[in-house]
Structures are given as structure tokens and as C-alpha cells.
Scaffold this motif. Sequence first.
Motif, PDB file in Angstrom:
ATOM      1  N   LEU B   5       0.834  -1.345   0.106  1.00  0.00           N
ATOM      2  CA  LEU B   5       0.043  -0.041   0.059  1.00  0.00           C
ATOM      3  C   LEU B   5       0.987   1.254   0.054  1.00  0.00           C
ATOM      4  O   LEU B   5       0.735   2.174  -0.883  1.00  0.00           O
ATOM      5  CB  LEU B   5      -1.072  -0.033   1.136  1.00  0.00           C
ATOM      6  N   LYS B   6       1.814   1.256   0.767  1.00  0.00           N
ATOM      7  CA  LYS B   6       2.770   2.256   0.855  1.00  0.00           C
ATOM      8  C   LYS B   6       3.297   2.849  -0.599  1.00  0.00           C
ATOM      9  O   LYS B   6       3.333   3.987  -0.782  1.00  0.00           O
ATOM     10  CB  LYS B   6       3.818   1.953   1.938  1.00  0.00           C
ATOM     11  N   ASP B   7       3.807   1.622  -1.239  1.00  0.00           N
ATOM     12  CA  ASP B   7       4.418   2.190  -2.491  1.00  0.00           C
ATOM     13  C   ASP B   7       3.319   2.959  -3.512  1.00  0.00           C
ATOM     14  O   ASP B   7       3.358   3.759  -3.962  1.00  0.00           O
ATOM     15  CB  ASP B   7       4.705   0.785  -3.188  1.00  0.00           C
ATOM     16  N   VAL B   8       2.218   2.404  -3.465  1.00  0.00           N
ATOM     17  CA  VAL B   8       0.918   2.869  -4.036  1.00  0.00           C
ATOM     18  C   VAL B   8       0.788   4.194  -3.790  1.00  0.00           C
ATOM     19  O   VAL B   8       0.585   5.388  -4.367  1.00  0.00           O
ATOM     20  CB  VAL B   8      -0.137   2.090  -3.957  1.00  0.00           C
ATOM     21  N   ALA B   9       0.662   4.381  -2.321  1.00  0.00           N
ATOM     22  CA  ALA B   9       0.351   5.640  -1.695  1.00  0.00           C
ATOM     23  C   ALA B   9       1.183   6.703  -2.169  1.00  0.00           C
ATOM     24  O   ALA B   9       0.963   8.005  -2.583  1.00  0.00           O
ATOM     25  CB  ALA B   9       0.257   5.598  -0.291  1.00  0.00           C
TER      26      ALA B   9
END
Lengths: 336, 336
Positions: B5-9
Motif C-alpha cells: 500500500l505504501k508504494d502505491v500511496a
Amino acid sequence: MRHRLKDVAERAGVSVKTVSNVVNGYLHVRPDTRARVEEAIAELNYRPNLSARNLRKGRTGVIALAVPELDIPYFAELARYVVTAAAEHGWTVLIDQTEGGPEQERKAAAGIGDHMIDGLIFSPLALTADDLSGLDGTPMVLLGERVDHGPADHVVVDNVAAAREITAHLIGLGRRRIAAIGSQRTPEGASARLRLAGYTAALAEAGIEYDEALVAPAPAWHRADGAAAMRELLSSGVRPDAVFCFNDTLALGALRALHEAGLRVPEDVAVAGFDDIEDGRFSIPTLTTVAPDKERIARLAVELLAGRIDGDREAPPRELAAPYRLALRESTTGRP
Amino acid sequence: MRHRLKDVAERAGVSVKTVSNVVNGYLHVRPDTRARVEEAIAELNYRPNLSARNLRKGRTGVIALAVPELDIPYFAELARYVVTAAAEHGWTVLIDQTEGGPEQERKAAAGIGDHMIDGLIFSPLALTADDLSGLDGTPMVLLGERVDHGPADHVVVDNVAAAREITAHLIGLGRRRIAAIGSQRTPEGASARLRLAGYTAALAEAGIEYDEALVAPAPAWHRADGAAAMRELLSSGVRPDAVFCFNDTLALGALRALHEAGLRVPEDVAVAGFDDIEDGRFSIPTLTTVAPDKERIARLAVELLAGRIDGDREAPPRELAAPYRLALRESTTGRP
DNA sequence: TCAGGTTTCTACAACGTTGTAAGCAACGTT
DNA sequence: AACGTTGCTTACAACGTTGTAGAAACCTGA
């Protein structure tokens, strides 16, 4: 009423990590501490939470087996061997039915629940190499047909050679008008194409002319399809003296249709199948068939997968062949 | 190459939680934000990590189906229906083979990987009510035999009534020396006991004396066991004019043995089975059998389980009955 | 204009586990 | 007595996700 490491730790008067160490069999734990912890575990009936462990370790201990249909005996038998082989590696097997549809298969290949499994053993019908590229994630082993230049490991059975051999067996019995049941023109029909190729090769070798009227298609490979195809052949007037069915369930259906038509097997028509499912050892008559070594297939597949999961994921794809043999029974020889 | 999720965020320039909201279809997300996030998801080929989600939610979305053996067609067919019914609830099914052993069954009942599954559908052979008490954890639904006063929900088929009906059918054909194949004295033999009870009840109703010599045991219920038991009966000289086999695979084995002995079915000996597996619709002759409504069984089981998982876990155990019918075919009637 | 809502987004703290690094004894060695 | 070694134990920080609570922005109607 579900307990965690923390609860056990408090009860035993140690740290959470020490409990974890006991649970995981870590060596350096003083015997009396270990005993206290084990007692607490027993009292609380503690069981580790696998989701948490998986999250931490990045492993789930589950591999998936994706097959077209579970109630096709061949796949059920195969599944059993895979479960056994996987258990030896400490894996649980999640069995996934793709129903043979391209969409479902794509979904299966994409990884079931993705992070839910460590690897996938996949027996595809409809997929091609293209569908499989772009799967960076989960290690995968393919069973059966070769998806040309596919990016994954394979366990293959030489379908062409096997089909050729069993057709040659029919020819060796003196049969000349040998029908084939199970041809398919759809992209799902990779097995069908290979087995048909073996059949035609054997005819050619024996100098028998290929007669398209003797080749019956079957939309699926169930008993009903085999029976229907056989009835079709009989009513079309081509009068075969043998039939090679591309799998055993087709053959069992064909036996049924021949019986209903009042023809004797093998005296009037010899029948051969492919897969060696258990039914064929008890049918009336018992069924001559190609017997792929299912246990070997399962074992090789699990080992290839283990190699990917624990080892080098970038290594070039490997391809292993599983052996087969002919099982000659009443439906061609007249003898058990 | 696995993204979080962090990467996408980061890529979409929003918070982690917003991405999570998009992934989970949360309503209040501005269309353009949603679009940006979805783009980032696509670019990175992001897929949620189920282990983490499961840990957080306390749910896995997986239920297990524990059956004795997958390559017994009855269970394979049942498995298929369970998979279908479970899919409608958004569950994946983990199929577990217990091999019918008490130890393996206990392990299955204890919950496979425990936190790995939300619930369990269990078709026990060897387990008794005692083995099942003390399972506080996972919701469970039992199939088939009633484990008396067991603590879990049940889907039952009235084995006694079904066995009585099919035996009565044989009696109705004018048969009087009706054998039974499949009796078992082991604790695993719960089904066997019930079906035997139905058989004897039907005899009693018709005023036919029970003859122990006509009742053949079978260690397992495979084709080979049926064939062996039938041969035994024939060589013992009891001369039955009908056989009720406690399942279809036994019956198929019996058909085989009768064929080898040169006896005609149904003229000399009528044969009936139990389960309505697909083989019996194509065997020679086709097989008269008790046809439990497998789809209904599966559906009821999944619904009971859903009730437990989403609802009141402390509610008293429920018991639902699944219907059955007789499928009369050539092996008793001589007609398809 | 402003109070009071609704929409949109975010920071933070869990969920239960294990790897890392480090602490503290107790021991044998110099 | 000082030292390193070994055995045992622990605190802490992840793993990747979502629920909670709340901030900020935006509406609405008086």
C-alpha cells in the motif's frame, strides 16, 4: 477464548519471545523454563496464529493445485498424490477448480489469493504461454501439455509417443478401421491435438490411410461425450473395428454406447483409453489404457516447486518428463 | 518486485489509508483521487497481502472441507458442490484428505492450520462426539452420520430410511435372498451400521428372515472390496438373488465379480448401490442406487457454517436433513 | 456571515508473530 | 582479577493491513 503468545508469557512469567522460542523449538531454553512455558501452553490450549506468522515470515505453508474439474477421476487421483507429496515437505494443498474456463484459469494462475500461497501447481486447459507471462509473483509448475516457451517449470508426459504406442497396439491386434474419439479444435484442446498427432503417426507408420470420418470430436471429455461420439460413429456407418479414446472417461462412455448397440468388446470393436483411472480396472470389460505415472508426476511437480520456492527464482525453466506405460486389459485383448 | 500500500500511496501522492479505502471500495473518495490511486495500483500491479489483511481482520476467507478420500467419486462430487456454494459466499475452499484415520481426523477437526480457516465442513468416518468436544475454536458443520449429541451443526441424510427403501425395492421385485455388502464393525462404520439397520428393517417388514450368511463385511468401500466380498458370497454357496451394496463403488466391484462368475444382472442377481456417483449412470449395466441430493447437502452445510461464522456461535446446534431419492436403473429393473 | 453538517483525507495504533541485537549470568581460561 | 565464551533471556522493531478518531475542506441554509 483464543490466546496469544502474550497470555502464555504472562502465565509462565517469561517474555513473549521466550514463548515463541519454545514454540519454535529454539535450542537455548533452560529445561525448567521450557517446562513452565509448555505447561502454560497446554493450560491455555494455545495455538499460534498463522496469519501473523505468515505475515512475519512471508510464507504461508500452503501451495495450490489448480485443476479443471475435481470430479474427473484423473484429477482426483492426481490430487491425492500431490497432497501426499506436499505433506512430506510440510505443505498444505489448496485445491482449486478452474472449470477449464480461460478466465477462471487466468485467475488461478494469478495466484488464488495471491499472498495466500507459496506456490502453484497448475494443470491448464485453456491457457497459453502469453497468459502466463507477466506473472512475476508466485512460483508455478505446469502439468501436462507443454505451453511453448512458457516461463515456468514443467512436468510433461509424452502424449504423442503414448498415443502412438497405444494406437500401434490396436494395429498389432489386426485392426485396421481404428476410430479416434475426443478431438477438439478449440484452444483448450492441446492434449487432444497431441494425442491425435500420435494416432495419425501410428497409422502412417503402419501404412493405414487416415480417414477423417473415423475421427469424432468431443466437446468435453466426460462419459456422456464419449457415449454420444460413439453413437454418432456407429450411426454414420463407418463401422470401426477399434476405437482410441483420448481419455478413460470417454472410453467408458464409448463402452456403454457399444453395449447398447449390441456390439461386443473387444470381439467386434476394441477400445482403448488414456489416463488409467480406477474405474477402468473394474469396468465391464476392463479397459486398456495409457497409464501415466501419476505419483511420479505429483512428486516431480512438488519437487520442482520446492526448488523454486526455496531456491533460485530466476533460474531458467526446467522441464521434467514423467514416464507412462500401457495397461493392456480386456477391452482390447479379451483377457484380464 | 512485490508492492505494498505504501508504494502505491507514494506514487499517487496520498496516504496509505486512502489507498486502502480505494481498494476496499470505501465510498467517500473523490473521483479524481480514486482515479489517481487506481492508476498507481495498475502501474505497480499491486495486490493486497492477504496474510496482513487476515491478521488485521481476524478472518481468512477460507473454509476447509475435510473428507476421507478425494478419489472416492462421492466425495469428489460433493467437493465440487461445496466449492460452488462457498464461492457464492466469497469463500475459498481448502480441501483436506483425512484418509479416514482417527488421528488425521482429529487433526482436521482441530482446525488444519487453526487460524488459517474461518470454518470447517467435516465428513467424519472415525470420530465420535467425544473427539469433537473441546473444540472451542473454529465453527464446524458435520456431514452425514449423526455424531450423537455432538456439539456441532449437522447436515444429515436419513440413511436408515434410504437403505430400507432401496431394500424394499429389491423385495418388490420378488427377490427374497438379498445379500448386503459393506458391513463394518469398527467405530469408523457408522454409515455401515445405519444402512445395515435399514436393510434389516426392510426384511423384517416383508417377513423375510435375516440371514447373517448373506451379510458380507468390507474393510473399506472401494471397488476392490466390493468385488472381493461378492466373490466371497458366491463361493460360500449362499446363492443370493439380489445384493444391496452400501455404496456405489462397492456395487461396481460387485458387478465386476458377478460378470466374472458368469451371472447376469439383474436376471440372476439384482444389484443396488448408494450415493449415485456418475460412474453408475454409465456402467454396464447402469446402477440402481440411492441418490442423496449432494448439491443440497453442500448448500445447507455452507449456509449452516455461514450462520456460525457471521452469527451466534453459542446458539444450540442445528440439524438439517437433506433429501434423497431412489434412482432405478438396469441393475435391478433391466431397463435404463 | 456563521453554525452545523457532510465529504474527503490522514495519522496513529493495533492485529500476533519472529528476527535482531543486546543484556546478563555463569563459566573456564589466562 | 580480568577476559572472552557460552547459554539463556529479553526489549524492540518490523511484517502490511485496516479501524478509530479526528483534522481540513467543503457544503448548506438561516
